[in-house]
Write a protein that holds these residues in place. Structure first.
Motif: not given
Lengths: 512, 512
Positions: B270, B347-352, B355-360
């Motif tokens: 991202a 688009r990448s990973g998740w928001t709101g 959201a997850r504590t990841i590296v997409p």
């Protein structure tokens, strides 16, 4: 072995005379303890598997309470005095056991609740009907538990909380049995704190720690959660990064607009967001936010030395993750001893099949900031906000009014949530040194991490119990599918974990 | 009025002697035509509303064919010779009508198919049960059609294709009636091409234009699609931007990774995507891709003059869109006469909440590139790809193999789709000048746009018919909810549109 308050018959039976060494677990004691554990592999595993049949999804209070009561029985069977506090909200199981001539008191923390489950995604098993395989999910065959038979290290139990975090609890208790059976007495009094609300965010833990602070006085706190280091060597960690999350929304027009009719005239928030994020971090991974690294405390010589001796895993991980470069040239260990700014999500308009020729009305990035010891997460958020302001954005903390959007050239909404600070225990403290030496004498190689990359709210124990000697002693395999379907525990790790706790309980006293 | 091939009785009845002026539509003729249209407002509207009751969702061949046959009847009633070609795939209605002493031939294009409908989102109406309101959706009340009564300019018809694009077709035909009724003869022979597959992407149009090229020879092509300029003044456009879309994916690790354990060591796609997009366009809206503006042809003096006389709409739009700045300092008209690079989705990973504590594991941007006359869209894509390479990415055109991801420091997947070039008709051509003069003599203010911001495949007509005099003559209101629920047509625009076609049909001959 000498428990001062042996309330239960089972425990009493095994009591021995005062001849037990105060600092047991030289090579010889280690061997006999290992043999004891190996002799009892089936029984220990049965105790774990029975515990795993109890549904424990965090938030289901009835289930949680049933787990707490079961746990209470397991503990009292070993002569641990127990109580379940806060039964109406977040049942916390507290246990105490004291030993003759104990040199200190250790508080051991773990949690017995588990993440939610999606039964449909479990292969050949159900979350609360544990099964055994002779290997990984991909390669192992399903086995029956061989009554009295041999159990191999590579076998795995599949169930919710098999690794996160019921097995450490069972291992802590089985370690007492192994010492008992081999005639050794712990050198520390033990306090157990088993939480039932960890996976739901530990909302009540700070309050409960405060309320029961007097009952929880200890010389050090041992946290048994999370996996061992990726090399699978026994692992101790002395700190964890803190975390705070940010959500950042940049605005374009009040609605999506046709990208032909208005594109390259109306501001594109996806582009503005990209430019803003690019201004925050360069291609080498350096965060460009002013002051981001200012409060970074240099590692101590002991931490430096520990870092240098962590085995190199970079080549292996790059192969596994299929990456041809990393962020900057640092080792993984150097990286996780720095504060980070991580874009965890991006959303704007549509991509792929859904793509439309629009200028999106807004663009959002979700970010996590990890902090290390001495960097205040709230201050770190302020620095990022200040940086956003310097890029010309008017920063608001709730959905901006239309008038604001009209009046300001650029508007960004920034919100932040669930932050806590990092903690780093002084590795040079005699208790840390003693523990590391004892573990190394038992296992040879032990990985000592000054800081976990992940965030564990160690700081809560420090703040509420006023204790800053907090040490992580994880035991489970890193490939455990924690939080996901087909969560599993490799049994070699489990049995070795029992040894680790036996080493912990019997490490030399401070006066020795 | 003199149609050379008056096949239908209705038409014949109204034929008049040879005294009709060859270049009608001075002030006087304009007025009588307007009066004729106004006298017949109800009947004209009834003809439109009947047409609108026929479901015409693009791709439903049976429905489309029924529309084509209905249209055929409407045309033949005016003495137009018709045929429906390609009935099995994409029924194209072609009509011809010739007039005595005609000075030229004009080909008029429109489409009779419509976008898909979501009936649940139509307020008080259904897509194919047209209703009348005495104003906008928000403010107008539903009305009965007043038989023989007065119809006001602000009234609107709500139905699928009310504006896009059945009303221009009915207006083209009603213009013939008005001339007939007022005794005027068109100065041009007319060819009508009504497409039934436009909203599905016009897949067969190029082939059909090629096949019937001989039947479609004309001096100029008039495209009646899209709305008038946002000031609502009568509008002519002489070009449209072309378009090509790009999808760009940047890779991180093979799976999402924990942002604590691996963050700021494993590459964050991202962040890399943001940095890459930021390298493509600066905050002033200037595209930084090398050569992006190289092939830009300067505007001709006529185009410059036209641009300067387009009314300023910037302040009004900034208010409406709630924006406090624009991309760069250009006017909207200057902006849409430039090529653009627009990020339409991220688009990448998740928001709101998600959201997850990841590296997409990856990040994707969807981009559209608009091009203006003389810039080749394929070449423009190549320039962007070259730019991505210069930022250190190894560019692939399909999902990269694991080995590629391991071998290359940075990998980007770039695909591109549905491109076509821009077209710009020479505004100085006598036919263009004549048309503008005739329209201005009828309406006073007329907006002449060298280029539409949006993309219309004018270039298909140029390529397949070998004709580069292509002029857009839109008639409908810009706030028509085109492609969406509650599509509508403001009737003042509709009746004025009929006048526009009457002006077109009777503009002076080239020899005059």
């Amino acid at each position: 072995m000498r428990a001062i308050v042996p309330v239960i018959a089972f425990w009493t039976v095994f009591q021995m005379g005062g001849s037990a060494p105060l600092f047991a677990f030289g090579a010889e004691e280690g061997t006999v303890v290992r043999e004891s554990i190996n002799r009892n592999r089936v029984e220990i595993l049965e105790e774990l598997m029975e515990f795993l049949t109890l549904p424990n999804v965090s938030g289901n209070l009835d289930d949680i309470l049933e787990n707490a009561r079961h746990l209470q029985k397991l503990m009292e069977r070993r002569g641990i005095r127990t109580q379940i506090v806060d039964q109406e909200r977040a049942p916390l199981v507290i246990g105490h056991i004291e030993f003759e001539n104990a040199q200190r008191t250790l508080l051991l923390y773990a949690h017995y609740d588990g993440q939610a489950v999606d039964e449909s995604r479990w292969v050949d098993s159900k979350p609360f009907a544990p099964i055994l395989r002779d290997g990984t999910l991909e390669e192992g065959r399903v086995l029956e538990l061989p009554a009295g038979g041999e159990i191999l290290d590579d076998w795995r139990v599949f169930a919710r909380s098999a690794s996160d975090d019921k097995s450490p609890i069972v291992a802590m208790l089985a370690a007492l049995d192994a010492l008992e059976e081999t005639g050794q007495t712990p050198t520390s009094n033990l306090i157990f704190v088993f939480e039932g609300e960890e996976e739901a965010g530990s909302a009540h833990l700070p309050e409960l720690l405060t309320e029961y602070r007097d009952l929880l006085r200890a010389d050090a706190i041992i946290v048994a959660d999370g996996p061992v280091f990726i090399t699978n060597a026994p692992t101790v960690y002395f700190g964890a990064r803190g975390i705070v999350t940010l959500e950042l929304t940049v605005y374009g027009a009040a609605r999506n607009l046709h990208s032909g009719h208005y594109g390259n005239w109306v501001p594109n928030p996806a582009q503005r967001l990209a430019n803003l994020l690019a201004s925050m971090k360069d291609d080498s991974g350096r965060v460009l936010v002013e002051g981001f690294y200012d409060d970074l405390k240099p590692l101590t010589p002991a931490e430096e030395e520990a870092l240098e001796s962590v085995p190199g895993v970079e080549a292996r991980l790059m192969e596994e993750f299929a990456i041809g470069s990393t962020e900057g040239d640092r080792t993984l260990m150097r990286a996780i001893n720095l504060p980070s700014l991580n874009v965890r999500g991006l959303r704007s308009g549509w991509t792929g099949e859904q793509a439309r020729t629009i200028v999106p009305d807004r663009a959002t990035a979700s970010i996590d900031l990890r902090v290390v010891e001495s960097i205040d997460p709230a201050r770190q958020v302020e620095r990022v906000i200040e940086h956003i302001r310097k890029q010309g954005f008017y920063v608001v903390s709730s959905e901006p009014a239309t008038e604001t959007l009209r009046a300001q050239p650029k508007v960004a909404l920034v919100t932040s949530a669930w932050g806590y600070a990092a903690h780093r225990t002084a590795m040079g403290d005699p208790l840390c040194v003693t523990l590391l030496e004892a573990l190394r004498s038992q296992f040879g190689e032990v990985v000592a991490l000054p800081t976990l990359g992940g965030s564990v709210p160690l700081v809560v124990f420090k703040e509420k119990l006023g204790n800053d000697l907090i040490i992580g002693l994880p035991i489970v395999n890193p490939d455990n599918n924690q939080h996901s379907s087909n969560e599993n525990l490799r049994l070699g790790h489990f049995y070795r974990g029992i040894e680790s706790f036996a080493v912990l309980y019997t490490m030399p006293g401070l006066s020795d």
